[in-house]
Design an enzyme around this catalytic site. Structure first.
Site, PDB file in Angstrom:
ATOM      1  N   ASP A  46       5.446 -11.351  13.946  1.00 23.81           N
ATOM      2  CA  ASP A  46       6.685 -12.089  14.203  1.00 23.81           C
ATOM      3  C   ASP A  46       6.676 -13.457  13.514  1.00 23.81           C
ATOM      4  O   ASP A  46       7.479 -14.322  13.850  1.00 23.81           O
ATOM      5  CB  ASP A  46       6.904 -12.263  15.710  1.00 23.81           C
ATOM      6  CG  ASP A  46       5.786 -13.061  16.362  1.00 23.81           C
ATOM      7  OD1 ASP A  46       4.789 -13.361  15.661  1.00 23.81           O
ATOM      8  OD2 ASP A  46       5.910 -13.382  17.561  1.00 23.81           O
ATOM      9  N   SER A  47       5.764 -13.666  12.556  1.00 27.11           N
ATOM     10  CA  SER A  47       5.640 -14.883  11.736  1.00 27.11           C
ATOM     11  C   SER A  47       5.004 -16.058  12.462  1.00 27.11           C
ATOM     12  O   SER A  47       4.987 -17.171  11.931  1.00 27.11           O
ATOM     13  CB  SER A  47       7.006 -15.314  11.154  1.00 27.11           C
ATOM     14  OG  SER A  47       7.481 -14.341  10.253  1.00 27.11           O
ATOM     15  N   ARG A 105      13.280 -37.168   2.798  1.00 24.28           N
ATOM     16  CA  ARG A 105      14.645 -37.598   2.451  1.00 24.28           C
ATOM     17  C   ARG A 105      15.493 -37.875   3.684  1.00 24.28           C
ATOM     18  O   ARG A 105      16.536 -38.513   3.588  1.00 24.28           O
ATOM     19  CB  ARG A 105      15.316 -36.523   1.580  1.00 24.28           C
ATOM     20  CG  ARG A 105      14.814 -36.517   0.142  1.00 24.28           C
ATOM     21  CD  ARG A 105      15.403 -35.387  -0.673  1.00 24.28           C
ATOM     22  NE  ARG A 105      14.729 -34.120  -0.424  1.00 24.28           N
ATOM     23  CZ  ARG A 105      14.949 -33.005  -1.114  1.00 24.28           C
ATOM     24  NH1 ARG A 105      15.830 -33.007  -2.087  1.00 24.28           N
ATOM     25  NH2 ARG A 105      14.295 -31.897  -0.829  1.00 24.28           N
ATOM     26  N   ASP A 180      18.713 -43.822 -10.653  1.00 25.29           N
ATOM     27  CA  ASP A 180      19.658 -44.392  -9.705  1.00 25.29           C
ATOM     28  C   ASP A 180      19.184 -45.792  -9.327  1.00 25.29           C
ATOM     29  O   ASP A 180      18.055 -46.187  -9.619  1.00 25.29           O
ATOM     30  CB  ASP A 180      19.835 -43.513  -8.457  1.00 25.29           C
ATOM     31  CG  ASP A 180      18.507 -43.177  -7.792  1.00 25.29           C
ATOM     32  OD1 ASP A 180      17.648 -44.078  -7.684  1.00 25.29           O
ATOM     33  OD2 ASP A 180      18.329 -42.013  -7.386  1.00 25.29           O
ATOM     34  N   LYS A 203      24.613 -43.566 -10.642  1.00 25.83           N
ATOM     35  CA  LYS A 203      25.307 -42.321 -10.345  1.00 25.83           C
ATOM     36  C   LYS A 203      26.116 -42.461  -9.062  1.00 25.83           C
ATOM     37  O   LYS A 203      25.733 -43.181  -8.137  1.00 25.83           O
ATOM     38  CB  LYS A 203      24.329 -41.156 -10.224  1.00 25.83           C
ATOM     39  CG  LYS A 203      23.332 -41.275  -9.068  1.00 25.83           C
ATOM     40  CD  LYS A 203      22.331 -40.146  -9.080  1.00 25.83           C
ATOM     41  CE  LYS A 203      21.315 -40.300  -7.943  1.00 25.83           C
ATOM     42  NZ  LYS A 203      20.250 -39.296  -7.995  1.00 25.83           N
ATOM     43  N   ARG A 205      27.823 -40.049  -6.115  1.00 24.33           N
ATOM     44  CA  ARG A 205      27.869 -38.690  -5.566  1.00 24.33           C
ATOM     45  C   ARG A 205      29.125 -38.496  -4.724  1.00 24.33           C
ATOM     46  O   ARG A 205      29.458 -39.329  -3.895  1.00 24.33           O
ATOM     47  CB  ARG A 205      26.646 -38.425  -4.685  1.00 24.33           C
ATOM     48  CG  ARG A 205      25.325 -38.343  -5.427  1.00 24.33           C
ATOM     49  CD  ARG A 205      24.223 -37.946  -4.464  1.00 24.33           C
ATOM     50  NE  ARG A 205      22.901 -37.953  -5.067  1.00 24.33           N
ATOM     51  CZ  ARG A 205      22.358 -36.920  -5.698  1.00 24.33           C
ATOM     52  NH1 ARG A 205      23.039 -35.798  -5.791  1.00 24.33           N
ATOM     53  NH2 ARG A 205      21.147 -37.000  -6.215  1.00 24.33           N
ATOM     54  N   ASP A 229      11.163 -40.569 -11.605  1.00 17.63           N
ATOM     55  CA  ASP A 229      11.698 -40.396 -10.251  1.00 17.63           C
ATOM     56  C   ASP A 229      10.610 -39.778  -9.382  1.00 17.63           C
ATOM     57  O   ASP A 229       9.587 -39.311  -9.884  1.00 17.63           O
ATOM     58  CB  ASP A 229      12.945 -39.506 -10.281  1.00 17.63           C
ATOM     59  CG  ASP A 229      13.889 -39.790  -9.110  1.00 17.63           C
ATOM     60  OD1 ASP A 229      13.525 -40.607  -8.236  1.00 17.63           O
ATOM     61  OD2 ASP A 229      14.980 -39.192  -9.075  1.00 17.63           O
ATOM     62  N   ASP A 233      14.629 -31.680  -7.521  1.00 16.19           N
ATOM     63  CA  ASP A 233      14.938 -30.528  -6.676  1.00 16.19           C
ATOM     64  C   ASP A 233      15.644 -29.455  -7.507  1.00 16.19           C
ATOM     65  O   ASP A 233      15.019 -28.542  -8.033  1.00 16.19           O
ATOM     66  CB  ASP A 233      15.783 -30.981  -5.495  1.00 16.19           C
ATOM     67  CG  ASP A 233      15.914 -29.909  -4.422  1.00 16.19           C
ATOM     68  OD1 ASP A 233      15.561 -28.742  -4.691  1.00 16.19           O
ATOM     69  OD2 ASP A 233      16.366 -30.217  -3.309  1.00 16.19           O
ATOM     70  N   ALA A 235      17.426 -30.210 -10.257  1.00 17.56           N
ATOM     71  CA  ALA A 235      17.412 -30.747 -11.630  1.00 17.56           C
ATOM     72  C   ALA A 235      18.802 -31.024 -12.197  1.00 17.56           C
ATOM     73  O   ALA A 235      18.924 -31.370 -13.375  1.00 17.56           O
ATOM     74  CB  ALA A 235      16.642 -29.818 -12.569  1.00 17.56           C
TER      75      ALA A 235
END
Length: 335
Positions: A46-47, A105, A180, A203, A205, A229, A233, A235
């Site tokens: 079951d992991s 993050r 950034d 940048k 977003r 950087d 992730d 790219a």
């Protein structure tokens, strides 16, 4: 001060090649074999994760090598359960060596009713019995303050500087680029080490993962640009930044990234992009696609982590490895 116990390494399944490489480097430095503690880290049907340590670790100085990369939840639970197993086996001290710290993050509340997951992860690690953290290039430096235990945050920039000096014959036309505004301090650190000017790609977003607009702050005309950087992730931002730099007169675009998350379409984007080279560390185990990409190179972190572990074990300075004079001999013949 003489140490009575030996440093012992144990690893989860997140990055076994790095753990084994750290053991080999420690063996080289010490002149005696340092291998991984015999253990099994398995999953039930079951992991559920199960850990069993086959060697006596009572009173030992244990170092658990486990980046919490993809799959982040599985690798994090492996780390916590290994730490619990060691604590219940009377290990003297447990240090978590986390080359890539997942959930970094999520270090602040960006909107109402959102978590600070990095702080939650810090609490879980301390509760599991971890007494010290050794990591590299945290996404946000303030994460160190989330822990009430010592945190040693290593930096990839000294390794990058050594590699750049080996790869670029002439540094007079090299310029370091921050992708950034938030990464300016990291880029400035590398720029100082190679005595290069600094520019910024600003940048905007519209939403996470999508970049609406990019503006270059600084003159990149005729420059070989090195984007630096902490992680890559998907790219998308990286490849677009490289295009914008060439559109503004740069002759080449390279990138040095500490953690190659490289999820989804990242490898294909980099392969088909204008980036001449993308240099990653092995803090996250590279996939076969990453290894096979013609314009991606991997730098080893094992020499730096091995020396850091030995310094922690000996009770000597870890910050000495931030200096080129200290790190250079460790990487001699490697880069």
């Amino acid at each position: 001060m003489p140490t009575l116990v030996e440093p012992k390494l144990i690893a989860g399944n997140a990055n076994k090649p790095l753990a084994e490489a750290i053991g080999r480097r420690m063996s080289l430095y010490r002149g005696k074999s340092v291998g991984l503690v015999d253990a099994r880290v398995e999953r039930f049907n079951d992991s559920e994760i199960f850990v069993e340590v086959f060697e006596n670790v009572r009173g030992e100085d244990m170092f658990v090598i486990q980046p919490t990369s993809n799959p982040a939840n599985d690798n994090l639970m492996e780390l916590l359960i290994i730490a619990d197993a060691l604590r219940r086996s009377s290990a003297a001290r447990i240090t978590a060596v986390i080359p890539y710290f997942g959930y970094a993050r999520q270090d602040r509340r960006t909107k109402a009713r959102t978590p600070i997951s990095a702080k939650l992860v810090a609490n879980m690690m301390v509760t599991a019995g971890i007494e010290r953290i050794l990591t590299m290039d945290l996404h946000a430096a303030q994460i160190q303050g989330f822990f009430d235990i010592p945190v040693d945050n290593l930096y990839a920039s000294p390794i990058f500087a050594l590699d750049i000096k080996n790869q670029f014959d002439d540094l007079s036309d090299v310029m370091v680029i921050s992708p950034d505004v938030g990464g300016v301090a990291r880029a400035r650190e590398l720029a100082k080490r190679i005595n290069a000017p600094l520019a910024i790609v600003d940048k905007r977003r519209e939403k996470p993962g999508e970049v609406a607009e990019m503006t270059v702050i600084g003159d990149v005309t005729g420059k070989r640009c090195i984007i630096v950087d902490d992680m890559c992730d998907t790219a998308g931002t990286l490849c677009k930044a490289a295009e914008v730099l060439l559109d503004h007169g740069a002759t080449e675009a390279h990138a040095y990234i500490s953690h190659g998350v490289m999820s989804g379409p990242a490898v294909g984007r980099v392969t088909n992009s204008v980036l001449k080279t993308l240099v990653l560390t092995d803090s996250i185990q590279p996939t076969e696609a990453v290894k096979g990409a013609p314009n991606i190179r991997i730098l080893p972190t094992a020499p730096m982590f091995a020396q850091s572990i030995l310094n922690i074990w000996n009770g000597t300075s870890v910050s000495s490895l931030f200096e080129t004079d200290s790190l250079g001999p460790i990487y001699e013949g490697i880069l």
